[in-house]
Design a protein around this motif. Sequence first.
Motif, PDB file in Angstrom:
ATOM      1  N   LEU A   1     -10.314  -8.377  -5.175  1.00  0.00           N
ATOM      2  CA  LEU A   1     -10.498  -7.800  -3.843  1.00  0.00           C
ATOM      3  C   LEU A   1      -9.161  -7.565  -3.159  1.00  0.00           C
ATOM      4  CD1 LEU A   1     -13.558  -9.891  -2.590  1.00  0.00           C
ATOM      5  CD2 LEU A   1     -13.507  -7.398  -2.847  1.00  0.00           C
ATOM      6  N   ALA A   2      -8.256  -8.529  -3.307  1.00  0.00           N
ATOM      7  CA  ALA A   2      -6.936  -8.388  -2.700  1.00  0.00           C
ATOM      8  C   ALA A   2      -6.174  -7.210  -3.305  1.00  0.00           C
ATOM      9  CB  ALA A   2      -6.138  -9.680  -2.868  1.00  0.00           C
ATOM     10  N   ALA A   3      -6.262  -7.068  -4.627  1.00  0.00           N
ATOM     11  CA  ALA A   3      -5.584  -5.955  -5.289  1.00  0.00           C
ATOM     12  C   ALA A   3      -6.126  -4.622  -4.780  1.00  0.00           C
ATOM     13  CB  ALA A   3      -5.754  -6.062  -6.801  1.00  0.00           C
ATOM     14  N   ARG A   4      -7.434  -4.526  -4.637  1.00  0.00           N
ATOM     15  CA  ARG A   4      -8.032  -3.281  -4.127  1.00  0.00           C
ATOM     16  C   ARG A   4      -7.599  -3.017  -2.688  1.00  0.00           C
ATOM     17  NH1 ARG A   4     -14.493  -2.631  -4.038  1.00  0.00           N
ATOM     18  NH2 ARG A   4     -14.228  -4.124  -2.329  1.00  0.00           N
ATOM     19  N   PHE A   5      -7.594  -4.069  -1.875  1.00  0.00           N
ATOM     20  CA  PHE A   5      -7.167  -3.971  -0.476  1.00  0.00           C
ATOM     21  C   PHE A   5      -5.739  -3.432  -0.378  1.00  0.00           C
ATOM     22  CE2 PHE A   5      -4.640  -6.292   2.736  1.00  0.00           C
ATOM     23  CZ  PHE A   5      -5.242  -5.869   3.910  1.00  0.00           C
ATOM     24  N   VAL A   6      -4.833  -3.987  -1.169  1.00  0.00           N
ATOM     25  CA  VAL A   6      -3.428  -3.587  -1.106  1.00  0.00           C
ATOM     26  C   VAL A   6      -3.226  -2.190  -1.678  1.00  0.00           C
ATOM     27  CG1 VAL A   6      -1.101  -4.122  -1.910  1.00  0.00           C
ATOM     28  CG2 VAL A   6      -2.615  -5.965  -1.157  1.00  0.00           C
ATOM     29  N   LEU A   7      -3.844  -1.898  -2.819  1.00  0.00           N
ATOM     30  CA  LEU A   7      -3.617  -0.601  -3.461  1.00  0.00           C
ATOM     31  C   LEU A   7      -4.154   0.557  -2.623  1.00  0.00           C
ATOM     32  CD1 LEU A   7      -4.191  -1.358  -7.248  1.00  0.00           C
ATOM     33  CD2 LEU A   7      -2.038  -1.104  -6.001  1.00  0.00           C
ATOM     34  N   LYS A   8      -5.210   0.326  -1.866  1.00  0.00           N
ATOM     35  CA  LYS A   8      -5.705   1.372  -0.967  1.00  0.00           C
ATOM     36  C   LYS A   8      -4.661   1.691   0.096  1.00  0.00           C
ATOM     37  CE  LYS A   8     -10.737   0.895  -1.349  1.00  0.00           C
ATOM     38  NZ  LYS A   8     -11.999   0.547  -0.631  1.00  0.00           N
ATOM     39  N   LEU A   9      -4.026   0.648   0.636  1.00  0.00           N
ATOM     40  CA  LEU A   9      -2.981   0.864   1.633  1.00  0.00           C
ATOM     41  C   LEU A   9      -1.771   1.557   1.017  1.00  0.00           C
ATOM     42  CD1 LEU A   9      -3.127  -2.519   3.597  1.00  0.00           C
ATOM     43  CD2 LEU A   9      -3.834  -0.265   4.413  1.00  0.00           C
ATOM     44  N   VAL A  10      -1.455   1.198  -0.233  1.00  0.00           N
ATOM     45  CA  VAL A  10      -0.339   1.838  -0.933  1.00  0.00           C
ATOM     46  C   VAL A  10      -0.611   3.326  -1.103  1.00  0.00           C
ATOM     47  CG1 VAL A  10       0.923   1.931  -3.113  1.00  0.00           C
ATOM     48  CG2 VAL A  10       0.362  -0.275  -2.098  1.00  0.00           C
ATOM     49  N   TRP A  11      -1.835   3.653  -1.476  1.00  0.00           N
ATOM     50  CA  TRP A  11      -2.209   5.071  -1.640  1.00  0.00           C
ATOM     51  C   TRP A  11      -2.095   5.801  -0.306  1.00  0.00           C
ATOM     52  CZ3 TRP A  11      -3.073   8.910  -4.911  1.00  0.00           C
ATOM     53  CH2 TRP A  11      -3.782  10.022  -4.450  1.00  0.00           C
ATOM     54  N   GLU A  12      -2.579   5.183   0.761  1.00  0.00           N
ATOM     55  CA  GLU A  12      -2.512   5.807   2.081  1.00  0.00           C
ATOM     56  C   GLU A  12      -1.070   6.005   2.544  1.00  0.00           C
ATOM     57  OE1 GLU A  12      -4.862   3.268   4.529  1.00  0.00           O
ATOM     58  OE2 GLU A  12      -6.752   3.843   3.567  1.00  0.00           O
ATOM     59  N   ALA A  13      -0.163   5.149   2.050  1.00  0.00           N
ATOM     60  CA  ALA A  13       1.252   5.280   2.412  1.00  0.00           C
ATOM     61  C   ALA A  13       1.950   6.388   1.625  1.00  0.00           C
ATOM     62  CB  ALA A  13       1.972   3.954   2.183  1.00  0.00           C
ATOM     63  N   GLY A  14       1.235   7.008   0.687  1.00  0.00           N
ATOM     64  CA  GLY A  14       1.798   8.125  -0.068  1.00  0.00           C
ATOM     65  C   GLY A  14       2.625   7.728  -1.270  1.00  0.00           C
ATOM     66  N   ILE A  15       2.521   6.481  -1.696  1.00  0.00           N
ATOM     67  CA  ILE A  15       3.283   5.990  -2.854  1.00  0.00           C
ATOM     68  C   ILE A  15       2.444   6.220  -4.109  1.00  0.00           C
ATOM     69  CG2 ILE A  15       4.308   3.950  -3.917  1.00  0.00           C
ATOM     70  CD1 ILE A  15       4.642   2.888  -0.998  1.00  0.00           C
ATOM     71  N   ARG A  16       3.026   6.871  -5.118  1.00  0.00           N
ATOM     72  CA  ARG A  16       2.227   7.326  -6.266  1.00  0.00           C
ATOM     73  C   ARG A  16       2.674   6.765  -7.620  1.00  0.00           C
ATOM     74  NH1 ARG A  16      -0.430   8.150  -2.592  1.00  0.00           N
ATOM     75  NH2 ARG A  16      -1.405  10.083  -1.871  1.00  0.00           N
TER      76      ARG A  16
END
Length: 241
Positions: free
Chosen positions: A135-150
Motif C-alpha cells: 500500500l505504501a509503495a502504491r501511495f508513493v508511486l502515485k505521487l511520483v507519477w503526479e510529479a512528472g517523474i518517469r
Amino acid sequence: MSFKEWCDSRAWPLKEESWRALFWQLLWGIWLRRNAWVFNQTRIEVQDVIERDVRGSLEYRYAQECMRMGGRTEKGSKSWQRPPRGRCKVNVDAAVCDNGQIGCGGVVREATGDVLVACCGKMEGDYEADVAEALAARFVLKLVWEAGIRHIIMESDCLKLVAHLKNAKVETTSFGNLVSDLLVLVSSFSSVSFSHVCRDWNKVAHNLVQLSRSFTETRVWIEEVPREVQTFVSSDLCLVE
C-alpha cells in the motif's frame, strides 16, 4: 514459486533450530499482546498472534532460501546508492500502527543526491506488514507519477514485495492484488526497476513514516525534506561520497 507454494511443498518441515526460533517469536508475540491489553485496552486474539508469528517465521525462511538460490532478488544493498544519471531513486517504507492505521513514507532523489519529492501519509485499516508495504509503495508511486517523474528505481526493505514485483508474481490474495495494481501503475512509467535495500539504509523513508504520525493528512515536500529527516538525507550522502 510463490510463498504459498513454497510452504505447501514443504508441509512446514521446520528443523529443530527453526522450532526454537518460532518458540521465542511466539513468546514475544504473547508479550506484545499482553502489553496491548494493559496499556491500550486493545484485545488481540491468540489465533491472530499465532498466525502472524508463524507466517513471519516462514517468510523469513523463504527469504533466506531465495537469497541462497539467487533466483529471486539480490541481497539488500549495504548502503543507499546514487541512481544512474537520468533516473531517480524512490525509497518507500510503511509501518503498522497500533490504532488501526498504517503510516506511509517515501523520498525521491536524483543522481546528485538532491531530493526532488518527499511525502508521508496515513491510511485507515488493520493490515499485515506485507500488505502495508505494498500500500505504501502504491501511495508513493502515485505521487511520483503526479510529479512528472518517469524514470525510476523503486527501493524497499521489504524483500517479499521486491521479489514479487521483479518477477511479476501475482497471487489471489490481498497482497497479490496490490502487486497487480502496482505492476499496472509502473507500466505507465518510461523505465522502472526494483531493488531491495537493508532496513538500516532505508532510514529517510522510515523516518518519513514515523513523521506521518504527527499529521492528520498527506504531506508532500518539493525539492526539500522536513528538518526532522534532513540528518538522514545528509548521512546517506556522506556514506556514498
